[in-house]
Design a protein around this motif. Structure first.
Motif, PDB file in Angstrom:
ATOM      1  N   TRP A   1      60.095  42.452  -8.950  1.00  0.00           N
ATOM      2  CA  TRP A   1      59.344  41.232  -8.623  1.00  0.00           C
ATOM      3  C   TRP A   1      60.121  40.459  -7.560  1.00  0.00           C
ATOM      4  O   TRP A   1      61.338  40.274  -7.679  1.00  0.00           O
ATOM      5  N   TYR A   2      59.409  40.016  -6.547  1.00  0.00           N
ATOM      6  CA  TYR A   2      59.956  39.163  -5.499  1.00  0.00           C
ATOM      7  C   TYR A   2      59.118  37.898  -5.448  1.00  0.00           C
ATOM      8  O   TYR A   2      58.006  37.845  -5.970  1.00  0.00           O
ATOM      9  N   ARG A   3      59.664  36.893  -4.776  1.00  0.00           N
ATOM     10  CA  ARG A   3      58.879  35.680  -4.581  1.00  0.00           C
ATOM     11  C   ARG A   3      59.166  35.099  -3.199  1.00  0.00           C
ATOM     12  O   ARG A   3      60.232  35.341  -2.616  1.00  0.00           O
ATOM     13  N   GLN A   4      58.192  34.355  -2.718  1.00  0.00           N
ATOM     14  CA  GLN A   4      58.345  33.701  -1.428  1.00  0.00           C
ATOM     15  C   GLN A   4      57.746  32.316  -1.506  1.00  0.00           C
ATOM     16  O   GLN A   4      56.545  32.158  -1.748  1.00  0.00           O
ATOM     17  N   ALA A   5      58.592  31.331  -1.306  1.00  0.00           N
ATOM     18  CA  ALA A   5      58.164  29.938  -1.275  1.00  0.00           C
ATOM     19  C   ALA A   5      57.845  29.564   0.166  1.00  0.00           C
ATOM     20  O   ALA A   5      58.351  30.194   1.112  1.00  0.00           O
ATOM     21  N   PRO A   6      57.027  28.530   0.369  1.00  0.00           N
ATOM     22  CA  PRO A   6      56.679  28.125   1.734  1.00  0.00           C
ATOM     23  C   PRO A   6      57.918  27.829   2.566  1.00  0.00           C
ATOM     24  O   PRO A   6      58.823  27.109   2.121  1.00  0.00           O
ATOM     25  N   GLY A   7      57.982  28.419   3.737  1.00  0.00           N
ATOM     26  CA  GLY A   7      59.095  28.171   4.639  1.00  0.00           C
ATOM     27  C   GLY A   7      60.377  28.898   4.303  1.00  0.00           C
ATOM     28  O   GLY A   7      61.401  28.696   4.959  1.00  0.00           O
TER      29      GLY A   7
END
Length: 112
Positions: free
Chosen positions: A36-42
């Protein structure tokens, strides 16, 4: 071709819990390392947790003790149980499979 489809995201209050699922089509899911990966805005996409084909797990420091990754090879599904969620956990969460590629992502928003 194997496809990965995430589900389970949503809006939750700080301190709450969510369980994400990643369903894989095809019958050879069990041989692949997954994560699992995640990406927050910016921000850049970052690893949250990974699980090998044998079930060994690795967690990012920022989720240790709060998140649990697991897999059910009979159901071709990987999970991410997220407890004690914080506003900084807000991001799009992606399922990844080695040699399988990426899912489309599911939004997790932690806010009161």
């Amino acid at each position: 071709q194997v496809q990965l489809v995430e589900s389970g995201g949503g809006l939750v209050q700080p301190g709450g819990s969510l369980r994400l699922s990643c369903a894989a089509s095809g019958s050879i899911f069990s041989i692949y390392n997954m994560g699992w990966y995640r990406q927050a805005p910016g921000k850049q996409r970052e690893l949250v947790a990974s699980i090998s084909s044998g079930g060994s797990t690795v967690y990012a420091d920022f989720v240790k003790g709060r998140f649990t990754i697991s897999r059910d090879n009979a159901k071709n599904t990987m999970y991410l149980q997220m407890n004690s969620l914080k506003p900084e956990d807000t991001a799009v969460y992606y399922c990844y499979g080695a040699q399988l590629g990426w899912g489309q992502g599911t939004q997790v928003t932690v806010s009161s």
